[in-house]
Design an enzyme around this catalytic site. Sequence first.
Site, PDB file in Angstrom:
ATOM      1  N   GLY A  29     -31.399  -6.249 -47.205  1.00  0.00           N
ATOM      2  CA  GLY A  29     -30.654  -6.174 -48.456  1.00  0.00           C
ATOM      3  C   GLY A  29     -31.135  -5.032 -49.308  1.00  0.00           C
ATOM      4  O   GLY A  29     -32.229  -4.504 -49.083  1.00  0.00           O
ATOM      5  N   CYS A  38     -36.260  -6.810 -42.353  1.00  0.00           N
ATOM      6  CA  CYS A  38     -36.341  -5.805 -43.412  1.00  0.00           C
ATOM      7  C   CYS A  38     -36.619  -6.485 -44.770  1.00  0.00           C
ATOM      8  O   CYS A  38     -37.689  -7.014 -44.967  1.00  0.00           O
ATOM      9  CB  CYS A  38     -35.075  -4.962 -43.410  1.00  0.00           C
ATOM     10  SG  CYS A  38     -35.313  -3.375 -44.208  1.00  0.00           S
ATOM     11  N   TYR A  39     -35.631  -6.546 -45.674  1.00  0.00           N
ATOM     12  CA  TYR A  39     -35.848  -7.260 -46.931  1.00  0.00           C
ATOM     13  C   TYR A  39     -36.377  -8.668 -46.654  1.00  0.00           C
ATOM     14  O   TYR A  39     -37.264  -9.168 -47.349  1.00  0.00           O
ATOM     15  CB  TYR A  39     -34.534  -7.343 -47.707  1.00  0.00           C
ATOM     16  CG  TYR A  39     -34.646  -8.108 -49.012  1.00  0.00           C
ATOM     17  CD1 TYR A  39     -35.084  -7.480 -50.166  1.00  0.00           C
ATOM     18  CD2 TYR A  39     -34.317  -9.463 -49.078  1.00  0.00           C
ATOM     19  CE1 TYR A  39     -35.200  -8.183 -51.363  1.00  0.00           C
ATOM     20  CE2 TYR A  39     -34.426 -10.176 -50.266  1.00  0.00           C
ATOM     21  CZ  TYR A  39     -34.866  -9.527 -51.405  1.00  0.00           C
ATOM     22  OH  TYR A  39     -34.983 -10.212 -52.579  1.00  0.00           O
ATOM     23  N   HIS A  45     -34.329  -2.945 -37.912  1.00  0.00           N
ATOM     24  CA  HIS A  45     -33.120  -3.755 -37.717  1.00  0.00           C
ATOM     25  C   HIS A  45     -32.878  -3.986 -36.224  1.00  0.00           C
ATOM     26  O   HIS A  45     -32.331  -3.112 -35.552  1.00  0.00           O
ATOM     27  CB  HIS A  45     -31.916  -3.062 -38.346  1.00  0.00           C
ATOM     28  CG  HIS A  45     -31.961  -3.080 -39.848  1.00  0.00           C
ATOM     29  ND1 HIS A  45     -31.449  -4.117 -40.592  1.00  0.00           N
ATOM     30  CD2 HIS A  45     -32.506  -2.221 -40.727  1.00  0.00           C
ATOM     31  CE1 HIS A  45     -31.666  -3.889 -41.873  1.00  0.00           C
ATOM     32  NE2 HIS A  45     -32.305  -2.747 -41.987  1.00  0.00           N
ATOM     33  N   GLU A  76     -30.688  -5.773 -34.957  1.00  0.00           N
ATOM     34  CA  GLU A  76     -29.280  -6.098 -34.711  1.00  0.00           C
ATOM     35  C   GLU A  76     -28.391  -4.882 -34.470  1.00  0.00           C
ATOM     36  O   GLU A  76     -27.252  -5.041 -34.036  1.00  0.00           O
ATOM     37  CB  GLU A  76     -28.722  -6.926 -35.888  1.00  0.00           C
ATOM     38  CG  GLU A  76     -28.595  -6.194 -37.227  1.00  0.00           C
ATOM     39  CD  GLU A  76     -29.873  -6.186 -38.063  1.00  0.00           C
ATOM     40  OE1 GLU A  76     -30.967  -6.333 -37.495  1.00  0.00           O
ATOM     41  OE2 GLU A  76     -29.785  -6.009 -39.290  1.00  0.00           O
ATOM     42  N   ASP A  91      -4.920  -6.910 -31.158  1.00  0.00           N
ATOM     43  CA  ASP A  91      -5.374  -7.908 -32.141  1.00  0.00           C
ATOM     44  C   ASP A  91      -4.278  -8.902 -32.488  1.00  0.00           C
ATOM     45  O   ASP A  91      -4.484 -10.118 -32.449  1.00  0.00           O
ATOM     46  CB  ASP A  91      -5.872  -7.217 -33.423  1.00  0.00           C
ATOM     47  CG  ASP A  91      -6.839  -6.094 -33.122  1.00  0.00           C
ATOM     48  OD1 ASP A  91      -7.555  -6.208 -32.118  1.00  0.00           O
ATOM     49  OD2 ASP A  91      -6.863  -5.109 -33.874  1.00  0.00           O
ATOM     50  N   LYS A 116     -13.556  -5.481 -32.155  1.00  0.00           N
ATOM     51  CA  LYS A 116     -12.491  -5.304 -31.161  1.00  0.00           C
ATOM     52  C   LYS A 116     -12.876  -5.820 -29.768  1.00  0.00           C
ATOM     53  O   LYS A 116     -12.086  -6.480 -29.099  1.00  0.00           O
ATOM     54  CB  LYS A 116     -12.126  -3.819 -31.100  1.00  0.00           C
ATOM     55  CG  LYS A 116     -11.101  -3.440 -30.081  1.00  0.00           C
ATOM     56  CD  LYS A 116      -9.687  -3.703 -30.531  1.00  0.00           C
ATOM     57  CE  LYS A 116      -9.153  -2.652 -31.451  1.00  0.00           C
ATOM     58  NZ  LYS A 116      -7.916  -3.017 -32.113  1.00  0.00           N
TER      59      LYS A 116
HETATM   60  N1  LIG Z   1       4.534  -2.590 -36.865  1.00  0.00           N
HETATM   61  C1  LIG Z   1       3.959  -3.718 -37.282  1.00  0.00           C
HETATM   62  N2  LIG Z   1       4.682  -4.825 -37.518  1.00  0.00           N
HETATM   63  C2  LIG Z   1       4.115  -5.957 -37.942  1.00  0.00           C
HETATM   64  N3  LIG Z   1       2.800  -6.085 -38.184  1.00  0.00           N
HETATM   65  C3  LIG Z   1       2.012  -5.022 -37.972  1.00  0.00           C
HETATM   66  C4  LIG Z   1       2.536  -3.788 -37.501  1.00  0.00           C
HETATM   67  N4  LIG Z   1       1.510  -2.919 -37.378  1.00  0.00           N
HETATM   68  C5  LIG Z   1       0.398  -3.583 -37.735  1.00  0.00           C
HETATM   69  N5  LIG Z   1       0.684  -4.855 -38.098  1.00  0.00           N
HETATM   70  C6  LIG Z   1      -0.263  -5.883 -38.599  1.00  0.00           C
HETATM   71  O1  LIG Z   1      -1.440  -5.229 -39.081  1.00  0.00           O
HETATM   72  C7  LIG Z   1      -2.573  -5.697 -38.356  1.00  0.00           C
HETATM   73  C8  LIG Z   1      -3.619  -4.602 -38.223  1.00  0.00           C
HETATM   74  O2  LIG Z   1      -3.131  -3.573 -37.372  1.00  0.00           O
HETATM   75  P1  LIG Z   1      -4.056  -3.039 -36.229  1.00  0.00           P
HETATM   76  O3  LIG Z   1      -3.410  -1.841 -35.639  1.00  0.00           O
HETATM   77  O4  LIG Z   1      -5.456  -2.934 -36.747  1.00  0.00           O
HETATM   78  O5  LIG Z   1      -4.074  -4.239 -35.167  1.00  0.00           O
HETATM   79  P2  LIG Z   1      -3.174  -4.441 -33.886  1.00  0.00           P
HETATM   80  O6  LIG Z   1      -1.989  -3.544 -33.961  1.00  0.00           O
HETATM   81  O7  LIG Z   1      -2.878  -5.890 -33.746  1.00  0.00           O
HETATM   82  O8  LIG Z   1      -4.111  -4.029 -32.709  1.00  0.00           O
HETATM   83  P3  LIG Z   1      -4.599  -2.560 -32.350  1.00  0.00           P
HETATM   84  O9  LIG Z   1      -5.755  -2.282 -33.289  1.00  0.00           O
HETATM   85  O10 LIG Z   1      -5.022  -2.679 -30.938  1.00  0.00           O
HETATM   86  O11 LIG Z   1      -3.465  -1.616 -32.575  1.00  0.00           O
HETATM   87  C9  LIG Z   1      -2.016  -6.174 -37.038  1.00  0.00           C
HETATM   88  O12 LIG Z   1      -2.905  -7.052 -36.406  1.00  0.00           O
HETATM   89  C10 LIG Z   1      -0.728  -6.816 -37.475  1.00  0.00           C
HETATM   90  O13 LIG Z   1      -0.989  -8.096 -38.018  1.00  0.00           O
HETATM   91  N1  LIG Z   2     -32.641  -2.533 -45.398  1.00  0.00           N
HETATM   92  C1  LIG Z   2     -33.358  -3.323 -46.170  1.00  0.00           C
HETATM   93  O1  LIG Z   2     -33.355  -4.549 -46.035  1.00  0.00           O
HETATM   94  C2  LIG Z   2     -34.089  -2.637 -47.285  1.00  0.00           C
HETATM   95  C3  LIG Z   2     -35.059  -3.530 -47.989  1.00  0.00           C
HETATM   96  C4  LIG Z   2     -35.582  -2.905 -49.277  1.00  0.00           C
HETATM   97  N2  LIG Z   2     -34.501  -2.738 -50.192  1.00  0.00           N
HETATM   98  C5  LIG Z   2     -36.258  -1.562 -48.961  1.00  0.00           C
HETATM   99  O2  LIG Z   2     -35.769  -0.553 -49.378  1.00  0.00           O
HETATM  100  O3  LIG Z   2     -37.273  -1.531 -48.310  1.00  0.00           O
END
Ligand SMILES: Nc1ncnc2c1ncn2[C@@H]1O[C@H](COP(=O)(O)OP(=O)(O)OP(=O)(O)O)[C@@H](O)[C@H]1O
Ligand SMILES: NC(=O)CC[C@H](N)C(=O)O
Length: 505
Positions: free
Chosen positions: A52, A79-80, A165, A167, A222, A361
């Site tokens: 943080g 970290c924090y 980190h 992660e 998605d 994704k």
């Molecule tokens: N042409 C469209 N018609 C209806 N909804 C859309 C359209 N384009 C995007 N969206 C909505 O916006 C969301 C975000 O779009 P995004 O492109 O990130 O995702 P995706 O199209 O489902 O997948 P991808 O990232 O693989 O293209 C979609 O999941 C959908 O809900």
């Molecule tokens: N990334 C962090 O968690 C940072 C912790 C704290 N703020 C520092 O600067 O050390």
Amino acid sequence: MSVVILDFGSQFTRLIARRFRELGAYSVILPGSAPLDRILRENPQGIVLSGGPSSVYDEAAPKPAPGVLDLDIPVLGVCYGMQYLAHQAGGDVKRAGKREYGKADLTQYGGQLFEGIQGEFVAWMSHSDSVTQLPAGYEVVAQTEDTPVTAIENRETRRYGVQFHPEVVHTPKGGQLLANFLGICGVTRDWTAEHIIDELVSDVRAQVGDGRVLLAISGGVDSSTLGLLLARAVGEKLTAVFIDHGLLRLGEREQVEAALKPLGVNLVTVDARAEFMAALDGVSDPEQKRKIIGREFIRAFEREARAYGPFDFLAQGTLYPDVIESAGGEGAANIKSHHNVGGLPDDLAFKLVEPFRTLFKDEVREIARLLGLPDHIRMRHPFPGPGLAIRCLGAISEEKLDILRRVDDIFISGLREFGLYDGCSQALAILTPIQSVGVMGDERTYSYTAALRAVTTDDFMTAEWARLPYEFLATMSNRIVNQVHEINRVVYDITGKPPATIEWE
Ligand SMILES: Nc1ncnc2c1ncn2[C@@H]1O[C@H](COP(=O)(O)OP(=O)(O)OP(=O)(O)O)[C@@H](O)[C@H]1O
Ligand SMILES: NC(=O)CC[C@H](N)C(=O)O
Ligand SMILES: O=c1[nH]c(=O)c2[nH+]cn([C@@H]3O[C@H](COP(=O)(O)O)[C@@H](O)[C@H]3O)c2[nH]1
Ligand SMILES: [Mg+2]
């Protein structure tokens, strides 16, 4: 049973949960100050204190609620979180002389967290404070050149801390370290994508109840995956709406309709080309374009709701990167307003259903595989909701979109033809407003420059530009200039993300 992650405002808190999911462990993120009874409700076998921006010695520094650190379960501070553990147990934390940011090599390491880990250990750091004095009962188990106290443990109380980190992907052996922590907690690692699907289905049912759902579907991975999930969760109460906003690629509307038909979702296609084009007329600022597109999407859904509704809920395939880039994270900056998050109008009348909002994704693709989404949709490159509008730089026009459509089609078909499509995570063509001088057939030309971009990435948060073969690029350049008369120059984008982003606007 779970691991509870207490969030003290790190950019990476969600990545901790993501790594646990990868390791087959179920975790729950709660606010750093969550009360003890709230935490106990999750049946925790271990607790992680996230990083943080605060400093533990500040008056207003966030803390876990009373009693949390008295629980007889293992705790890992990151970290924090580590600084907090040390400070709270009577150690000392100070602003260090040297700020560590980026990669650091551990000069030595050992102890329970590092069990079974061998060879060099690259740790990704982001801190200004350091533990300068160890509290009683703790020992130092890792060091870097600049930070003598890089990891600590107290075996008796099962308290552990790492200054780096584990992660992030830039700590390559961080996953092993987190797996060791799960082992210390006694977590059975049987949490799979199937469980995640079950949980998402029951969450959606709980949220939606008897309400009716309009699913915004694009044919991308998605929203198509969401379609299958919602069909399982709410069945008949679902209508999927696909908007043709005039910003789609060549033949895309027909392809999407054909691809979605076999999925068995109830699909409505809406022609909103006139509305989008009118609203975008003369607008050149990228953020303004995005906001207008976000609004027009909603207005189009509202029109459909009047025709086929009413609908209580709008479901979207929003993922975590869309949220964080639209400044949806704690204290995060607005990089660009994704149409489905930062571009939404204030007067949104629907309640949002976004089960994938915390996922990345590649995780959605795994869910898609289990739900049986065909591979040609599952592995399709992402295509942004605002479509070609954010690849046609500046103010758009029908003529420019038509040029871009033809360039894009040559590039994407070429990638498939040369067997390069699956090796890239996303590929796109951009129409720049730059005009330059050329010579074709002994005649002077003064025409547009097209840019090609291809990237490789897992999570779309960071990306590398794809090292496409020169021969392929040469063929593309030839085809584009020969077949699209409005273009006389082709460039290839060789910038990663960061510092660039994937889309140009
Ligand atoms: N042409 C469209 N018609 C209806 N909804 C859309 C359209 N384009 C995007 N969206 C909505 O916006 C969301 C975000 O779009 P995004 O492109 O990130 O995702 P995706 O199209 O489902 O997948 P991808 O990232 O693989 O293209 C979609 O999941 C959908 O809900
Ligand atoms: N990334 C962090 O968690 C940072 C912790 C704290 N703020 C520092 O600067 O050390
Ligand atoms: O549906 C979307 N609505 C948007 O407004 C939007 N902006 C970017 N993208 C996609 O997100 C990923 C990361 O893109 P950037 O590096 O350009 O931010 C890439 O996959 C982009 O194509 C969007 N998708
Ligand atoms: Mg899309």
